[in-house]
Design an enzyme around this catalytic site. Structure first.
Site, PDB file in Angstrom:
ATOM      1  N   HIS A   1       0.795  -1.229   0.000  1.00  9.23           N
ATOM      2  CA  HIS A   1       0.000   0.000   0.000  1.00  9.23           C
ATOM      3  C   HIS A   1       0.824   1.274   0.000  1.00  9.23           C
ATOM      4  CE1 HIS A   1      -4.001  -1.817   0.807  1.00  9.23           C
ATOM      5  NE2 HIS A   1      -3.259  -2.761   1.349  1.00  9.23           N
TER       6      HIS A   1
ATOM      7  N   LYS B   1      -8.042  13.905   5.124  1.00  7.65           N
ATOM      8  CA  LYS B   1      -7.215  12.700   5.085  1.00  7.65           C
ATOM      9  C   LYS B   1      -6.212  12.819   6.219  1.00  7.65           C
ATOM     10  CE  LYS B   1      -6.133  13.967   0.819  1.00  7.65           C
ATOM     11  NZ  LYS B   1      -6.186  12.827  -0.076  1.00  7.65           N
ATOM     12  N   ARG B   2      -5.436  11.752   6.488  1.00  4.52           N
ATOM     13  CA  ARG B   2      -4.403  11.875   7.504  1.00  4.52           C
ATOM     14  C   ARG B   2      -3.477  13.045   7.163  1.00  4.52           C
ATOM     15  NH1 ARG B   2      -3.996   7.748  11.443  1.00  4.52           N
ATOM     16  NH2 ARG B   2      -2.219   8.954  12.162  1.00  4.52           N
TER      17      ARG B   2
ATOM     18  N   LYS C   1       1.185  14.465   1.694  1.00  2.00           N
ATOM     19  CA  LYS C   1      -0.171  14.804   1.229  1.00  2.00           C
ATOM     20  C   LYS C   1      -0.320  16.314   1.016  1.00  2.00           C
ATOM     21  CE  LYS C   1      -2.193  10.750   3.589  1.00  2.00           C
ATOM     22  NZ  LYS C   1      -2.960   9.976   2.589  1.00  2.00           N
TER      23      LYS C   1
ATOM     24  N   THR D   1      -8.303   6.858  -1.638  1.00  5.43           N
ATOM     25  CA  THR D   1      -9.656   6.326  -1.816  1.00  5.43           C
ATOM     26  C   THR D   1     -10.683   7.417  -1.512  1.00  5.43           C
ATOM     27  OG1 THR D   1      -9.412   5.406   0.406  1.00  5.43           O
ATOM     28  CG2 THR D   1      -9.222   3.872  -1.431  1.00  5.43           C
TER      29      THR D   1
ATOM     30  N   LYS E   1     -14.432   8.659  -3.274  1.00  8.59           N
ATOM     31  CA  LYS E   1     -15.681   8.987  -2.582  1.00  8.59           C
ATOM     32  C   LYS E   1     -16.186  10.359  -3.044  1.00  8.59           C
ATOM     33  CE  LYS E   1     -13.868   6.303   1.167  1.00  8.59           C
ATOM     34  NZ  LYS E   1     -12.985   6.350   2.344  1.00  8.59           N
TER      35      LYS E   1
HETATM   36  C1  B0W Z   1      -1.027   2.306   7.404  1.00  7.12           C
HETATM   37  C2  B0W Z   1      -0.603   2.038   8.715  1.00  7.12           C
HETATM   38  C3  B0W Z   1       0.732   1.847   8.984  1.00  7.12           C
HETATM   39  C4  B0W Z   1       1.184   1.566  10.376  1.00  7.12           C
HETATM   40  O1  B0W Z   1       0.351   1.568  11.295  1.00  7.12           O
HETATM   41  O2  B0W Z   1       2.377   1.332  10.562  1.00  7.12           O
HETATM   42  C5  B0W Z   1       1.658   1.904   7.957  1.00  7.12           C
HETATM   43  C6  B0W Z   1       1.235   2.154   6.660  1.00  7.12           C
HETATM   44  C7  B0W Z   1      -0.106   2.369   6.380  1.00  7.12           C
HETATM   45  C8  B0W Z   1      -0.524   2.642   5.021  1.00  7.12           C
HETATM   46  N1  B0W Z   1      -1.682   3.204   4.618  1.00  7.12           N
HETATM   47  N2  B0W Z   1       0.200   2.409   3.960  1.00  7.12           N
HETATM   48  N3  B0W Z   1      -0.496   2.810   2.870  1.00  7.12           N
HETATM   49  C9  B0W Z   1      -1.631   3.285   3.271  1.00  7.12           C
HETATM   50  C10 B0W Z   1      -2.702   3.843   2.373  1.00  7.12           C
HETATM   51  O3  B0W Z   1      -3.456   2.745   1.827  1.00  7.12           O
HETATM   52  C11 B0W Z   1      -4.550   3.181   1.028  1.00  7.12           C
HETATM   53  C12 B0W Z   1      -5.317   1.943   0.603  1.00  7.12           C
HETATM   54  O4  B0W Z   1      -4.620   1.218  -0.346  1.00  7.12           O
HETATM   55  C13 B0W Z   1      -4.056   3.976  -0.152  1.00  7.12           C
HETATM   56  O5  B0W Z   1      -5.188   4.452  -0.861  1.00  7.12           O
HETATM   57  C14 B0W Z   1      -3.206   5.143   0.307  1.00  7.12           C
HETATM   58  O6  B0W Z   1      -2.667   5.799  -0.811  1.00  7.12           O
HETATM   59  C15 B0W Z   1      -2.089   4.640   1.222  1.00  7.12           C
HETATM   60  O7  B0W Z   1      -1.369   5.739   1.729  1.00  7.12           O
END
Ligand code: B0W
Length: 835
Positions: free
Chosen positions: A377, A568-569, A574, A676, A680
């Protein structure tokens, strides 16, 4: 012996569970509600603020799920259908009631039942707490996948962790983020069923021992361990009006009965109880990291706990049906790893098959390699998980043995593939050597699985060409793309009932299970009556959001303005900072009176920062400071507002995305794997302003470049610029940009708070700035201007909005799940006739 034989009486065949029998009428819902409220919960007076009204409604709905759930389970067991287990440390479910009623088809019946009591179903929905068992996109994606799999009748079970505390709540105090615990289970979680009968034991610590078995074979055992009990709690996942109910199984840690018996017997009751707490700590809290720091020991415990409990559960189920015969196991099972977080499952499956079920290494490896599939991801190096070998030695010694063995055999494979290429061996080894040797979890996942996928076309290409290049050269057939999606049941039907009804009026309701049908809306993009209705739905949604914003922040916003939204986060990649720079730029233009603001605008930014991510928290503070000044300056009144939306979560997005005009997807190209939220917004008729990053590329392709506001450097341009990037030159060469920076430096936004903007300004000016914010400033401002002009042309904008919704069909997780199923899972849908 008779006394030892357990009596089993199946109730699967008795009438109750043979066909769904409970009536789906208002009368029946009212009767059941009354029963639960009065008899089970023991309450007489309905108080809308107490949780009991909500709970009784859930129990009435859950009864309807229960019979369909039993049936779905029975069919998959009896038919021995191939199945998938989706392993994920995160399931960001949000609220469940609205979707359960929608999927069961009892929204109206339930609303009517409540009306008879003088109650409003909307208030009941609002009483539900979000199940916030995830950080952001990755966790929400898992939740959307479950909805789509159930709707497509695919036998997929989700395995996750039942965190006691989910994603923290965010409070904004003087512009700063303050984290508060999310004790979402305090009032109980009425959807779950505890299944103590399926509890499993998970081991930690101890040592790995070698012994010779009765047949003279050398075997391994993991001994002197500290054991933790894993207790499953099942949550029903209903498909859309198809009588299928799948399962999300969440594990909770508990001390085993024997917990430190010695201490207990020695009279150290308190110490014994303390060790019980240590066991329960494993599932106490969700790590709020999301693509930042890693490496906490408790986190590794969580990962292994999930992997081990879930695999044991699957093997138990297999053995119940097939005994210790694993010859067809790979044919019938598949495990999808949601990023590397559960990747330790590769080694754990090997351990279980070899140590507990006596398979040979080769047999076990053949099964592992043909059942595991891995989804990546993110490309961000800081999110690529690595664990210290020493930590494994201490916590999971037997697993470390197995990883070493996998690596040794893998290195032989590399040398056969590339004889004499020692660089490659070093690069590809599962162990990164050095003063603190580390285990590369992504490599373990790739080596141990038959499929590796990225989450958007661009991201999958960058994985093949960059991050995993050596592996893609070795096994090109393993690598594939599965572009993300979102479920239209939650993200259109449930959250935007106004738009959903308008669409259904024109094209029928087929889009709820086949989103490509939205294409038909294109025909109405020039239909004046339809366009007018489209606008009035959007206005209603904007009024609803305005109301929500006022309740949360006390700020009144004008629903007649352009709603420009980025939620978003909070992360540097970002580029919420770029958004802030644009806000300051508009503010400056209006104040100087030298720019034509043709469309008044409300900029909404929301999101949580990881508690340890100093720069992200800093960005929140800066945005809030800029917002306070803009929102109180009479010079820009009616033209510009900037709002920081506090405590952004799934339920907030359900109000926000239907109300957005413009969706800001402005990450540095190559950094956002997919996104994502972008989907939406598009589905709900927002137009995107974005870079060529993640799924934006496919969104733009689908909707056409004339209906998308593109800006920014491409991946290739970013790569080319790196090394001789000079942010100061972008500032110096652009008077508008210089003014923005000067205003931020002047203290205008931080009177009496010296230094608040120093770190972000320095980051923007830094030649090593990985996010290249300055480089994209001018093209962002220009694209924003183009968006503003388009927005001001009401007919043109309405058309763009309709065309965005119309083109959003391929961003349904129904499509994503079909893609996974065709290329990776190869499941047969559970059919009506099988029931
Ligand atoms: C989430 C959590 C952690 C952690 O807790 O360590 C590390 C990495 C992630 C993470 N989240 N890595 N990628 C994502 C997001 O995943 C979504 C779903 O595929 C993507 O749409 C985002 O672009 C991506 O940042």
């Amino acid at each position: 012996m008779a006394a030892e034989t357990e009596k089993t009486v199946g109730i699967g065949d008795i009438e109750l569970l043979q066909t769904p029998s409970l009536p789906m009428t208002a009368d029946a819902m009212l009767e059941d509600f009354t029963h639960y409220f009065g008899r089970m919960l023991g309450r007489q007076t309905i108080r809308t603020k107490s949780p009991f009204l909500y709970q009784a409604v859930v129990y009435a709905a859950r009864d309807r799920l229960m019979e369909r759930w039993a049936q779905t389970r029975k069919v998959t067991q009896v038919e021995d259908t191939r199945r998938v287990a989706y392993l994920s440390l995160e399931f960001l479910m949000g609220r469940l009631l609205r979707n359960a009623l929608l999927n069961l088809g009892i929204v109206d019946a339930t609303a009517e039942a409540l009306e008879r009591l003088g109650l409003d179903l909307e208030d009941v929905y609002d009483r539900e707490q979000d199940a916030g068992l995830g950080n952001g996109g990755l966790g929400r994606l898992a939740a959307c996948f479950l909805d789509s799999c159930a709707t497509l009748s695919l036998p997929v079970i989700g395995y996750g962790i039942r965190y006691h505390y989910g994603m923290f709540h965010q409070r904004i105090d003087n512009g700063y983020q303050v984290e508060e615990p999310d004790s979402w289970l305090r009032e109980g979680f009425p959807w779950e069923i505890e299944r103590i009968e399926y509890a499993r034991t998970v081991r930690f610590g101890g040592r790995s021992a070698v012994y010779t078995d009765a047949n003279g074979k050398t075997r391994h055992a993991w001994v002197d361990t500290q054991d933790v009990l894993a207790i499953p709690f099942d949550v029903p996942i209903p498909g859309y009006r198809n009588d299928i109910v799948n399962t999300l199984r969440l594990w909770s840690a508990s001390a085993t009965d024997e917990f430190d018996l010695e201490e207990f017997n020695a009279g150290s009751y308190a110490e014994a109880v303390a060790s019980q707490n240590a066991a329960e700590n494993i599932t106490m809290v969700l790590y709020p990291n999301a693509t930042t720091e890693n490496g906490q020991e408790l986190r590794l415990r969580q990962q292994y706990f999930l992997a081990s409990a879930s695999l044991q559960d699957q093997l138990r189920n297999w053995i119940e049906r097939h005994g210790e015969n694993f010859s067809r196991y790979a044919e019938k099972n598949c495990f999808q790893l949601n990023d590397t977080h559960p990747a330790i499952a590769v080694a754990e499956l090997m351990r279980l098959l070899i140590d507990d079920h006596q398979l040979s290494w080769d047999e076990a490896w053949a099964i592992t390699r043909s059942t595991m599939a891995y989804t990546n991801h993110t490309l961000l190096p800081e999110a690529l998980e690595m664990w210290p070998v020493e930590m494994f030695r201490r916590l999971l010694p037997r697993i470390l043995d197995i990883i070493y063995e996998i690596n040794a055999r893998f290195i032989v494979e590399i040398s056969q593939h590339w004889p004499g290429d020692n660089d490659r061996i070093q690069r590809m080894s599962l162990i990164r050597e050095g003063s603190e040797p580390m285990i590369r979890m992504a490599y373990l996942a790739i080596v141990g699985s038959f499929s590796v996928n990225g989450v958007a076309k661009l991201h999958s290409r960058l994985l093949r060409e960059g991050l995993f290049r050596d592996f893609a050269e070795m096994w090109p057939e393993k690598f594939n793309n599965k572009t993300n999606g979102v479920t239209q049941r939650r993200w259109l039907a449930a959250c935007n009932s106004g738009l959903a009804s308008l669409i259904t009026e024109r094209i029928g309701d087929g889009w709820t299970t086949d989103l490509s049908k939205l294409e038909r809306l294109r025909e109405f993009a020039d239909d004046a009556a339809f366009c007018k209705a489209w606008r009035s739905v959007k206005l209603e949604n904007k009024l609803r959001l305005a109301h929500d914003l006022e309740a949360r922040t006390g700020i009144k916003v004008n629903a007649g303005t352009l709603f420009d939204v980025q939620v978003k986060r909070i992360h540097e990649y970002k580029r919420q900072l770029l958004n802030m720079l644009h806000a300051v730029h508009l503010y400056e233009l209006i104040r100087l009176g030298d720019g034509d603001i043709v469309a008044p605008r409300t900029i909404i930014i929301g999101g949580k920062a990881a508690p340890g991510y100093v720069m992200a928290k800093n960005i929140i503070k800066c945005i809030n400071n800029v917002a306070r000044v803009i929102n109180t300056d009479p010079a820009v009144e009616d033209k510009l507002q900037l709002i920081f939306y506090p405590d952004y979560n799934v339920s907030a997005m359900e109000i926000i995305c239907p109300a957005a005009d413009l969706s800001a997807q402005i990450s540095t190209a190559g950094k956002e794997a997919s996104g994502t939220g972008n989907m939406k917004f598009m589905m709900n008729g927002a137009v995107t302003i974005g870079t060529l990053d993640g799924a934006n590329v496919e969104i733009r392709e689908a909707v056409g470049e004339e209906n998308f506001f593109l800006f920014g450097l491409t991946v290739e341009e970013i790569a080319e610029l790196r090394g001789n990037y000079n942010p100061q030159s972008y500032i110096d060469d652009d008077p508008g940009f210089s003014r923005v920076i000067a205003l931020l430096e002047s203290g205008h936004f931080n009177r009496f708070e010296p230094g608040v903007f120093d770190a972000v300004l320095q980051a923007i000016r830094e030649p090593a700035d990985a996010w290249m914010t300055a480089a994209d400033f001018r093209s962002f401002v220009d694209a924003q201007e183009a968006a503003e002009i388009a927005y001001n042309d009401v007919e043109r904008w309405t058309r763009m909005s309709i065309l965005n919704t119309a083109a959003s069909g391929r961003f349904s997780t129904d499509r994503t799940m079909r893609d996974y199923n065709e290329d990776i899972w190869r499941l047969e849908p559970i059919t009506q006739s099988q029931k």
